[in-house]
Write a protein that holds these residues in place. Structure first.
Motif, short mmCIF file in Angstrom:
data_model
loop_
_atom_site.label_atom_id
_atom_site.label_comp_id
_atom_site.label_asym_id
_atom_site.label_seq_id
_atom_site.Cartn_x
_atom_site.Cartn_y
_atom_site.Cartn_z
N PHE A 55 0.94 -1.10 0.09
CA PHE A 55 -0.07 -0.06 0.02
C PHE A 55 0.81 1.20 -0.03
O PHE A 55 1.19 1.87 1.05
CB PHE A 55 -1.06 0.08 1.16
N GLN A 58 0.75 7.62 -2.40
CA GLN A 58 0.77 8.06 -4.02
C GLN A 58 1.91 8.66 -4.25
O GLN A 58 2.37 8.59 -5.39
CB GLN A 58 -0.44 9.20 -4.03
N ARG A 66 -4.75 4.77 -8.01
CA ARG A 66 -5.56 4.00 -6.89
C ARG A 66 -6.88 3.54 -7.80
O ARG A 66 -7.43 4.38 -8.63
CB ARG A 66 -5.93 4.71 -5.69
N GLY A 112 -8.92 0.97 -3.61
CA GLY A 112 -7.92 1.53 -2.87
C GLY A 112 -6.98 0.93 -3.08
O GLY A 112 -5.70 1.38 -2.90
N GLN A 113 -6.74 -0.44 -3.90
CA GLN A 113 -5.35 -0.90 -4.19
C GLN A 113 -4.82 0.03 -5.32
O GLN A 113 -5.64 0.89 -6.16
CB GLN A 113 -5.61 -2.33 -4.62
N VAL A 114 -3.81 -0.28 -5.82
CA VAL A 114 -2.94 0.43 -6.71
C VAL A 114 -2.59 -0.42 -8.16
O VAL A 114 -2.72 -1.67 -7.93
CB VAL A 114 -1.67 1.38 -6.30
#
Length: 302
Positions: A55, A58, A66, A112-114
């Motif tokens: 996580f 940014q 995201r 929410g994950q990238v």
């Protein structure tokens, strides 16, 4: 000159770092605490590194995006959100017992994950609950109909009505057979309770079990059962009944019957036959002697 007190030379006092460093190295207790502290710091840094890798913020995960949360949104709105974030929207459909058709019920990656620019986001869009046509169970006994519905996934509710069909036979369903209905659901079985009035059937020569089954099928009841040991009919065979065959009675009326039973064994009669039958058998056994005598008399005359 200083006087000798007799004691040995005093131990030098070390207030500096060399003394402290040797204590930590040579003392087992201090060495064990040092090792434990190093291990704990290693685990902490390892956890932080792993968390940041999965996580990343940014500003650390430069160039990653995201994934937006699209679960619960209409498919068109979800597609716009994914494409606006710079990702690729991919859709598949599936049945869902609660979500309305066209609503997103799942996504991968999770919100929410990238992901890298242009990475696919797989979403599952609901087709609504799965539908299945109601099986045709009209004409079956209601227990059989309940089992047939249960195998498909339906619950059943029995509603009894006056009908000319045999008692317990399914005469209809609600919804009607063939109607697409979602699973799980409840199907109402319309079951015959029999007509209000019934013609009494002729039960003569039936067994007691057959007579009871016939009465229950027509909505009547088996009343009193009397025994008659004077009949030569097979045991439990119906000899007579009340009300008489053909009478019109209300549903649920009891029908009494008289059935045959094993004849009682009489004294001196080991095979239990009626007296007339036993006498006839005895007379028959005496006939050969008489016949022999008659044949002998004829031979003598000749």
């Amino acid at each position: 000159m200083p006087q000798d007190s007799g004691a040995g030379p005093a131990e030098p006092q070390h207030d500096g770092a060399p003394y402290d460093w040797r204590v930590w190295i040579t003392s087992p207790r201090h060495l064990l605490g040092t090792v434990a502290g190093v291990i704990m710091l290693g685990l902490l840094f390892g956890f932080l590194f792993t968390f940041m890798a999965i996580f990343p913020p940014q500003n650390v995960a430069s160039g990653l995006i995201r994934v937006p949360d699209v679960v619960g949104r209409p498919a068109e709105e979800a597609q716009r959100a994914v494409e606006r974030a710079g990702l690729t929207y991919e859709e598949e459909a599936g049945f869902h017992h609660q979500a309305s058709p066209g609503i997103v019920v799942a996504q991968e990656p999770l919100a929410g994950q990238v992901a890298g620019p242009g990475s696919p986001v797989d979403v599952t869009v609901s087709l609504g609950p799965k539908l299945h046509p109601v099986p045709d169970v009209v004409g079956l006994r209601h227990r059989q109909a309940e089992e047939a519905l249960g195998r498909v996934g339906y619950a059943s509710e029995v509603i009894w009505v006056d009908a000319d069909a045999d008692v317990g036979r399914v005469v209809g369903t609600r919804p009607e057979p063939g109607t697409p209905v979602e699973l799980p659901s409840t199907v109402r079985l319309i079951v015959s309770a029999g007509p209000k009035t019934v013609n009494v059937p002729d039960l003569a020569t039936s067994s007691l079990d057959e007579a009871q089954a016939t009465l229950e099928r027509l909505g009547l009841e088996l009343g009193g059962v009397a025994r008659d040991s004077s009949s030569l009919a097979a045991p439990n065979t119906v000899l007579s009944q009340s009300p008489e065959p053909g009478e019109v009675v209300d549903r649920g009326t009891p029908v009494s019957v008289i059935v045959a039973t094993v004849p009682a064994v009489q004294s001196g009669d080991s095979i239990g036959l009626p007296r007339d039958t036993a006498t006839a058998a005895l007379d028959t056994t005496t006939q050969p002697n008489d016949t022999t005598a008659e044949v002998g008399d004829g031979r003598g005359q000749r």
